[in-house]
Design an enzyme around this catalytic site. Structure first.
Site, PDB file in Angstrom:
ATOM      1  N   TYR A  75       7.657 -64.692   7.479  1.00 28.59           N
ATOM      2  CA  TYR A  75       6.455 -65.058   6.719  1.00 28.59           C
ATOM      3  C   TYR A  75       5.757 -63.806   6.207  1.00 28.59           C
ATOM      4  CZ  TYR A  75       2.304 -67.461   5.176  1.00 28.59           C
ATOM      5  OH  TYR A  75       1.307 -67.950   4.381  1.00 28.59           O
ATOM      6  N   PHE A 127       0.192 -66.080 -26.256  1.00 31.97           N
ATOM      7  CA  PHE A 127       1.280 -66.797 -25.597  1.00 31.97           C
ATOM      8  C   PHE A 127       0.644 -67.968 -24.858  1.00 31.97           C
ATOM      9  CE2 PHE A 127       4.271 -68.071 -22.387  1.00 31.97           C
ATOM     10  CZ  PHE A 127       5.319 -68.413 -23.224  1.00 31.97           C
ATOM     11  N   THR A 128       1.350 -69.100 -24.835  1.00 33.69           N
ATOM     12  CA  THR A 128       0.784 -70.369 -24.359  1.00 33.69           C
ATOM     13  C   THR A 128       0.108 -70.265 -22.990  1.00 33.69           C
ATOM     14  OG1 THR A 128       3.003 -70.911 -23.587  1.00 33.69           O
ATOM     15  CG2 THR A 128       2.362 -71.777 -25.731  1.00 33.69           C
ATOM     16  N   ASP A 218       2.044 -57.494 -20.971  1.00 38.64           N
ATOM     17  CA  ASP A 218       2.879 -58.617 -20.555  1.00 38.64           C
ATOM     18  C   ASP A 218       4.302 -58.077 -20.620  1.00 38.64           C
ATOM     19  OD1 ASP A 218       4.539 -60.761 -20.308  1.00 38.64           O
ATOM     20  OD2 ASP A 218       3.290 -62.125 -21.463  1.00 38.64           O
ATOM     21  N   LYS A 261      12.873 -63.719 -17.004  1.00 36.88           N
ATOM     22  CA  LYS A 261      13.473 -63.308 -18.286  1.00 36.88           C
ATOM     23  C   LYS A 261      14.275 -62.026 -18.057  1.00 36.88           C
ATOM     24  CE  LYS A 261      10.059 -66.178 -19.684  1.00 36.88           C
ATOM     25  NZ  LYS A 261       9.180 -66.864 -18.726  1.00 36.88           N
ATOM     26  N   ARG A 385       8.318 -73.985 -31.538  1.00 38.84           N
ATOM     27  CA  ARG A 385       7.290 -72.947 -31.406  1.00 38.84           C
ATOM     28  C   ARG A 385       6.472 -72.965 -32.689  1.00 38.84           C
ATOM     29  NH1 ARG A 385       6.863 -70.953 -26.053  1.00 38.84           N
ATOM     30  NH2 ARG A 385       6.020 -73.027 -26.237  1.00 38.84           N
ATOM     31  N   PHE A 452       3.014 -79.033 -25.495  1.00 41.49           N
ATOM     32  CA  PHE A 452       4.406 -79.001 -25.954  1.00 41.49           C
ATOM     33  C   PHE A 452       5.392 -79.416 -24.864  1.00 41.49           C
ATOM     34  CE2 PHE A 452       5.520 -75.043 -23.816  1.00 41.49           C
ATOM     35  CZ  PHE A 452       4.281 -74.449 -23.656  1.00 41.49           C
TER      36      PHE A 452
HETATM   37  N1  PM9 Z   1       7.958 -67.999 -21.292  1.00 45.15           N
HETATM   38  C1  PM9 Z   1       9.575 -69.184 -22.502  1.00 45.15           C
HETATM   39  O1  PM9 Z   1      10.378 -70.107 -22.573  1.00 45.15           O
HETATM   40  C2  PM9 Z   1       8.719 -70.185 -20.359  1.00 45.15           C
HETATM   41  C3  PM9 Z   1       7.517 -71.023 -20.404  1.00 45.15           C
HETATM   42  S1  PM9 Z   1       6.916 -71.512 -21.962  1.00 45.15           S
HETATM   43  C4  PM9 Z   1       8.078 -72.552 -22.517  1.00 45.15           C
HETATM   44  O2  PM9 Z   1       9.479 -68.297 -23.377  1.00 45.15           O
HETATM   45  C5  PM9 Z   1       5.635 -64.541 -21.801  1.00 45.15           C
HETATM   46  C6  PM9 Z   1       5.773 -63.609 -22.955  1.00 45.15           C
HETATM   47  C7  PM9 Z   1       6.495 -65.581 -21.626  1.00 45.15           C
HETATM   48  C8  PM9 Z   1       6.317 -66.479 -20.524  1.00 45.15           C
HETATM   49  C9  PM9 Z   1       7.124 -67.607 -20.345  1.00 45.15           C
HETATM   50  C10 PM9 Z   1       5.245 -66.218 -19.624  1.00 45.15           C
HETATM   51  C11 PM9 Z   1       5.001 -67.102 -18.449  1.00 45.15           C
HETATM   52  C12 PM9 Z   1       4.421 -65.164 -19.863  1.00 45.15           C
HETATM   53  N2  PM9 Z   1       4.621 -64.349 -20.946  1.00 45.15           N
HETATM   54  O3  PM9 Z   1       7.142 -69.049 -17.304  1.00 45.15           O
HETATM   55  O4  PM9 Z   1       5.255 -68.552 -15.829  1.00 45.15           O
HETATM   56  O5  PM9 Z   1       7.486 -65.748 -22.489  1.00 45.15           O
HETATM   57  O6  PM9 Z   1       7.360 -67.303 -15.550  1.00 45.15           O
HETATM   58  O7  PM9 Z   1       5.961 -66.875 -17.485  1.00 45.15           O
HETATM   59  C13 PM9 Z   1       8.721 -69.072 -21.351  1.00 45.15           C
HETATM   60  P1  PM9 Z   1       6.451 -68.029 -16.493  1.00 45.15           P
END
Ligand code: PM9
Length: 461
Positions: A75, A127-128, A218, A261, A385, A452
């Protein structure tokens, strides 16, 4: 004598395979109807080639899988955390690490710590998830990306750059004390995976230091950004990817990271920081939302896979092939006259839905429609998008009408081969040939947050 062009090949060999299911058109019609014409709601087993996202869809290496077996699932104080911390310090250069289950976990924590109600957070295109966390913390996002980023065919080599005049105008309008930080996405996802130059990062840093504004990177696709700098920016051809990455990060105070990513894993993220005080608060808050500060919502094995992923992700052969695959598809589509965002970005090829389906108005959801039609055509899954992703203005309640209305063909890392790429190109070519017959959508269900993901649509008669 001119040199003969040599073929390119993936820099790995395949040890385990996952079988793909081919579907009939009737099956796809049914699957899409059940999904309300939203590709996020299609079951994965009904998809042939899955280009929905490059997030968490990577193929891990044998070395990463071996690392999974030495997960220390204590843990507290897992040895995999310390290994990850060392790798982040070595390759990204930040002092302190707070692991999170994925990128948005880090976004939530940094937004809650630094943003006060009524603040403004500039960034190089929204970004969303990032913008939503900023808004939930009481802030307002302000776009300060260069104009070229909103033009799908402008050939600017660094379309992700911050426009310092726009940033300065915001500072003059609201005052620097209302701006806790600027977020810089490297690369910029919503602009088409476009990079930011080192020169721009340096200038933003200088400006922000003068005005006591923090810079938060980011860093989700920072390694891809580093590759573009090596390729396109004067003075960086002979630098290594790790050298470029370290320099990029040196112009910031902190980074949010979705390891799903660049870092070649299926789950994981982190917040990396240089300031002790902010770190102390983050280390405290992570306990509330994610888990203890030495695991942050991850298993020990996930942290080990991510630590090992960092070392593989910065290898030149890897990143060259990864971006090379995207470039290959992009160039073939350009040759066919299919409208895409140019220059081709790092993680995806983006179809320009406004140009692909010029007969549809933006509130008939051209990109959503095109993604659905691509699935019907071929079983290939992509992502909208455009206007759906952009959501609504929180003050007026109206849709945002983004200039870019795109369908993202996103490439998971090390998953698909050149042959899959050729199938993709041929599918888009035949869709393009019948583009005039395609009818738009109306939205029939709209969730409140990040619509979305779960919205539903019906085809217009
Ligand atoms: N990006 C993508 O598919 C997954 C979620 S939205 C469909 O591009 C950036 C630049 C991203 C991103 C996620 C996140 C969030 C932050 N910044 O999905 O929470 O492209 O790991 O990261 C997606 P998490």
């Amino acid at each position: 004598m001119s040199q003969k062009k040599r073929s390119w090949a993936e820099p790995y060999k395949i040890k385990t395979v996952e079988l793909l299911k081919m579907t009939t058109r009737e099956e796809r019609v049914r699957a899409l109807a059940e999904a309300g014409n939203n590709t996020f709601l299609i079951k994965s087993e009904d998809v042939y080639i899955d280009l929905l996202t490059d997030s968490g869809t990577n193929a891990m290496s044998d070395v990463q899988w071996a690392g999974m077996m030495i997960g220390d699932e204590a843990y507290a104080g897992s040895k995999n955390f310390y290994n990850l911390e060392e790798m982040v310090q070595k390759y990204y250069g930040y002092k302190y690490l707070v692991p999170t289950h994925q990128g948005r976990g880090a976004e939530n924590i940094i937004s809650q710590i630094l943003i006060k109600k009524g603040d403004y957070v500039p960034g190089n295109m929204y970004f969303t998830t990032t913008r939503l966390h900023q808004e939930l913390a009481g802030g307002s996002f302000v776009d300060v990306i260069i104009d070229e980023a909103h033009d799908s065919t402008h050939p600017h080599p660094f379309k992700g750059n911050v426009d310092l005049n726009k940033l300065d105008a915001l500072v003059k309008k609201v005052g620097a004390e209302k701006i806790p930080y600027i977020t810089i996405g490297v690369t910029v996802n919503m602009a088409g995976g476009q990079p930011v130059s080192m020169e721009n990062l340096r200038q933003v840093r200088k400006y922000c230091q003068q005005h006591k504004i923090r810079v938060v990177l980011d860093a989700t696709r920072a390694i891809e950004n580093a590759y573009f700098i090596k390729l396109r920016e004067n003075g960086y051809t002979d630098k290594t990817i790790p050298e470029i990455l370290r320099e990029m990060c040196s112009y910031s105070d902190a980074a949010t990271m979705s390891g799903k990513k660049d870092l070649l894993v299926n789950i994981g993220g982190f917040l990396a920081l240089n300031e002790w005080d902010v770190f102390e608060e983050a280390r405290n808050l992570v306990v509330v939302y994610e888990g203890l500060h030495t695991y942050g919502g991850l298993a020990g094995r996930d942290m080990e896979a991510m630590a090992r992923g960092i070392e593989e992700a910065v290898q030149y052969d890897h990143i060259k092939a990864r971006i090379g695959q995207v470039e290959y598809v992009g160039q073939r589509l350009i040759e066919l006259g299919v409208p895409i965002v140019q220059p081709v970005g790092g993680h995806a090829v983006f179809l320009d839905a406004k140009k692909f389906l010029p007969h549809l108005k933006q509130d008939q959801f051209p990109a959503q429609t095109l993604a659905a039609e691509l699935y019907l055509e071929s079983g290939i899954r992509a992502m909208e998008r455009g206007i759906v992703s952009a959501g609504r203005n929180k003050e007026t309640g109206d849709h945002y009408y983004p200039k870019l209305e795109l369908v993202r063909l996103t490439f998971p890392r090390r998953v698909y081969t050149q042959a899959h790429c050729d199938v993709l190109v041929e599918s888009i070519e035949s869709l393009y040939a019948r583009r005039n017959e395609i009818k738009g959508f109306k939205m029939t269900y709209e969730p409140k947050y990040l619509r979305f993901f779960q919205a539903r649509f019906e085809q217009l008669k």
